[in-house]
Design a protein around this motif. Structure first.
Motif, PDB file in Angstrom:
ATOM      1  N   ALA A   1      -3.996   1.871  -9.026  1.00  0.00           N
ATOM      2  CA  ALA A   1      -5.032   2.519  -8.204  1.00  0.00           C
ATOM      3  C   ALA A   1      -5.470   1.634  -7.039  1.00  0.00           C
ATOM      4  CB  ALA A   1      -6.229   2.898  -9.066  1.00  0.00           C
TER       5      ALA A   1
ATOM      6  N   LYS B   1       0.851  -1.196   0.000  1.00  0.00           N
ATOM      7  CA  LYS B   1       0.000   0.000   0.000  1.00  0.00           C
ATOM      8  C   LYS B   1       0.883   1.242   0.000  1.00  0.00           C
ATOM      9  CE  LYS B   1      -0.508   0.394   4.971  1.00  0.00           C
ATOM     10  NZ  LYS B   1      -1.285   0.480   6.146  1.00  0.00           N
TER      11      LYS B   1
ATOM     12  N   VAL C   1      -4.678  11.305   0.298  1.00  0.00           N
ATOM     13  CA  VAL C   1      -5.345  11.923   1.443  1.00  0.00           C
ATOM     14  C   VAL C   1      -5.031  13.411   1.417  1.00  0.00           C
ATOM     15  CG1 VAL C   1      -5.413  12.042   3.970  1.00  0.00           C
ATOM     16  CG2 VAL C   1      -5.166   9.819   2.838  1.00  0.00           C
TER      17      VAL C   1
ATOM     18  N   VAL D   1      -3.067   2.352  -4.009  1.00  0.00           N
ATOM     19  CA  VAL D   1      -2.638   3.726  -3.723  1.00  0.00           C
ATOM     20  C   VAL D   1      -3.826   4.556  -3.257  1.00  0.00           C
ATOM     21  CG1 VAL D   1      -1.620   5.832  -4.673  1.00  0.00           C
ATOM     22  CG2 VAL D   1      -0.798   3.602  -5.457  1.00  0.00           C
ATOM     23  N   GLU D   2      -3.613   5.293  -2.179  1.00  0.00           N
ATOM     24  CA  GLU D   2      -4.667   6.165  -1.644  1.00  0.00           C
ATOM     25  C   GLU D   2      -4.105   7.581  -1.509  1.00  0.00           C
ATOM     26  OE1 GLU D   2      -7.057   6.714   2.597  1.00  0.00           O
ATOM     27  OE2 GLU D   2      -5.821   4.939   2.276  1.00  0.00           O
TER      28      GLU D   2
ATOM     29  N   ALA E   1      -3.845  10.817  -9.310  1.00  0.00           N
ATOM     30  CA  ALA E   1      -4.775   9.681  -9.253  1.00  0.00           C
ATOM     31  C   ALA E   1      -5.013   9.106 -10.649  1.00  0.00           C
ATOM     32  CB  ALA E   1      -6.095  10.115  -8.622  1.00  0.00           C
TER      33      ALA E   1
ATOM     34  N   VAL F   1       0.141   5.377   0.761  1.00  0.00           N
ATOM     35  CA  VAL F   1      -0.760   6.486   1.102  1.00  0.00           C
ATOM     36  C   VAL F   1       0.044   7.762   0.875  1.00  0.00           C
ATOM     37  CG1 VAL F   1      -2.095   7.600   2.922  1.00  0.00           C
ATOM     38  CG2 VAL F   1      -2.002   5.089   2.801  1.00  0.00           C
TER      39      VAL F   1
ATOM     40  N   LYS G   1      -4.152   5.304 -11.946  1.00  0.00           N
ATOM     41  CA  LYS G   1      -5.159   4.454 -12.582  1.00  0.00           C
ATOM     42  C   LYS G   1      -4.640   3.942 -13.926  1.00  0.00           C
ATOM     43  CE  LYS G   1     -10.033   4.317 -13.663  1.00  0.00           C
ATOM     44  NZ  LYS G   1     -11.109   5.081 -14.229  1.00  0.00           N
TER      45      LYS G   1
END
Ligand SMILES: C[S@@+](CC[C@H](N)C(=O)[O-])C[C@H]1O[C@@H](n2cnc3c(N)ncnc32)[C@H](O)[C@@H]1O
Length: 206
Positions: free
Chosen positions: A92, A63, A98, A95-96, A83, A65, A87
């Protein structure tokens, strides 16, 4: 180190230098980091390299972030958003993004990470608060990677971007008894005539 500097749109998006993109990729690769927190997304250059390295690692529980105080994924006509790039590259799912202030996020976060990359607010008071908060979020053996670390608070020989804050923050923390060491990466072995890197690993020293 496949295609690290040939990714579509990366060179134009700025962010960390080509040598540092390689270094970031190698650090993930060599440490086997599977969980990564990045502070400072901007246009997603370092995030893309971190995600690429995770993707190549084959880790199942990977992951990334990436945190920024601004909404980095708002379309503003300056190219592909971070983002959208994730993608397009098939990243995607792990991956986050914030939107938050770094210290707020680090202090309220309950996840642990193998690698935390600090490349947000480069002023000393901010980095001084980020490092202790980040140390609490590291898995055993985890490391902090600090960008814009200038040993001795001196600019590089040729350096338009001089940020003394990160090294001043490390020095103040050490003066106050923090058990940390900064290891500047120095001149990249793949470019011995190039500028020393301003990346530094921050490790617990004892
Ligand atoms: C140098 S840029 C990051 C570049 C990016 N890591 C790369 O190489 O592609 C710094 C980013 O940190 C963000 N930033 C500044 N202060 C911050 C804070 N207090 N909390 C979170 N992000 C912050 C800025 O909005 C900016 O996008």
């Amino acid at each position: 180190m496949r295609c690290v500097n040939n990714l579509p749109g990366i060179a134009a998006a700025g962010g960390i230098t080509a040598d540092d993109r390689r270094a970031v990729y190698c650090i993930v690769n060599k440490t086997g980091a599977a969980s990564i927190l990045e502070i400072g997304t901007h246009r997603g250059v370092s995030a893309t390299l971190l995600a690429l390295a995770l993707h190549h690692s084959g880790a199942r529980e990977k992951k990334l972030v990436s945190v920024d105080v601004f909404d980095v994924n708002r379309e503003n006509g300056s190219g592909q958003t971070p983002a959208a790039r994730m993608k397009a590259m098939g990243f995607a799912g792990f991956v986050e993004f914030v939107q938050a202030d770094s210290v707020d996020h680090l202090r309220r976060c309950r996840e642990k990470y193998d690698l935390i990359f600090l490349d947000g607010d480069h002023r000393a008071p901010a980095v001084y608060r980020e490092i202790p908060a980040a140390l609490k979020l590291l898995n055993p053996g985890g490391v902090i990677l600090l960008h814009d670390y200038h040993p001795g608070h001196r600019p590089l020989p040729v350096d338009a971007n001089f940020y003394p804050g990160p090294s001043l923050a490390v020095e103040k923390l050490r003066r106050e008894g923090a058990n940390i060491t900064a290891l500047p990466l120095g001149t990249p072995p793949w470019n011995p005539a190039g500028q020393p890197s301003t990346l530094a690993l921050v490790l617990r020293s004892g």
